[in-house]
Design an enzyme around this catalytic site. Sequence first.
Site, PDB file in Angstrom:
ATOM      1  CG  ASP A   1       3.788  13.893  16.329  1.00 56.94           C
ATOM      2  OD1 ASP A   1       4.086  14.608  15.353  1.00 56.94           O
ATOM      3  OD2 ASP A   1       3.181  12.815  16.219  1.00 56.94           O
TER       4      ASP A   1
ATOM      5  CG  ASP B   1       5.210  16.628  11.576  1.00 59.72           C
ATOM      6  OD1 ASP B   1       6.233  15.983  11.282  1.00 59.72           O
ATOM      7  OD2 ASP B   1       4.062  16.174  11.453  1.00 59.72           O
ATOM      8  CD  GLU B   2       7.660  12.309  14.090  1.00 60.53           C
ATOM      9  OE1 GLU B   2       7.511  11.749  15.199  1.00 60.53           O
ATOM     10  OE2 GLU B   2       7.363  11.766  13.010  1.00 60.53           O
TER      11      GLU B   2
END
Length: 367
Positions: free
Chosen positions: A14, A108-109
């Site tokens: 993350d 983003d993860e």
Amino acid sequence: MISDLPLRKIIHVDMDAFYASVEQLDNPELRGKPIAVGGSSQRGVVAAASYEARKFGVRSAMSSVLAKRNCPELIFVKARFDRYKEISQKIRAVFYEYTDLVEPLSLDEAYLDVTINKKGNPSATLIAKEIRNRIYEETGLNASAGISINKFIAKVASDINKPNGQKTVNPEEVIEFLEDLEIRKFYGVGKVTAEKMYQLGIFTGKDLKSKSKAFLEEKFGKSGSYYYNVVRGVHQSEVKPHRIPKSVGAERTFNENLSSEIFMLERLEHISNELEKRLKKSDIAGKTVTLKIKYSDFTLNTRSKTLPYFIADKTLILETAKELLYQEELQNSVRLLGISLANLNTDKKEKTKQEAEAIQVQLKFDF
């Protein structure tokens, strides 16, 4: 009953305050300052906040007005999604150096299954550290990670040592980790559900574990079975390299609150057009239409209807959305409308699996 669950090595990566960190990376003058990505207008909403802003209580999805009230020095920066996608692709390229079993959740993860990996490294903990270092080398951005035997625990663990840290929950530590965990930190337990659990005397994983499956299903429906299993370390969802969307939607926040249904119908027509484009681009159709209404006081209302056939046409979507709009009287003026389509023709029936009530761990499994 002792289960024979496959023991995997899962990493959840993350990025730390991704959008805000990209802005600070590209503009050195913003570094160390409280910034928010999003609009600063009366109708604006914070899409992301830097850690400096979070110290003042600024959070994503917060109205810009409230964010500025919490942090008078807050600097608003316009979102640049093309730039975020560009960096996200570099990050994913790093992931694929280690495994092809990558399941992106957003820009983003992502989840990575490194049980068998391209580096031949038996330690998921060392792989996670190496991946975080590689991301920093490639992008100049920090990432945090959680490492454990399944996706649920890995995702929870990735929050433990943020920012720029990682947490490994070894197989022999799983049960104790979950029992000690505050219930609001369980992935899938939102604010409303947490409040309901508090009222039932459930504050930690141990409290949750003390409740019977029948009790949890009575109080939380289908989710009850999920809560019953995850607190026992049971979460059998595999890392899926090609995630199939559960729904497709489009929504609009208005510059001024709408109180006239005539204006709302006009907006719904534009939203239906946008949704049709997204559906056709992915060759997707669905049966369940959901109308999302957010009132001026931020109260959220959703209304759904399931049709006997798949639709993707804007006319049929709009027709159903209109029906849902008139289904019950509006409670206030409206600041946001959205339409989504679920029960998609991409849905696959999951294989029936035996529900496990306990987890057998191998103490020598190298993490």
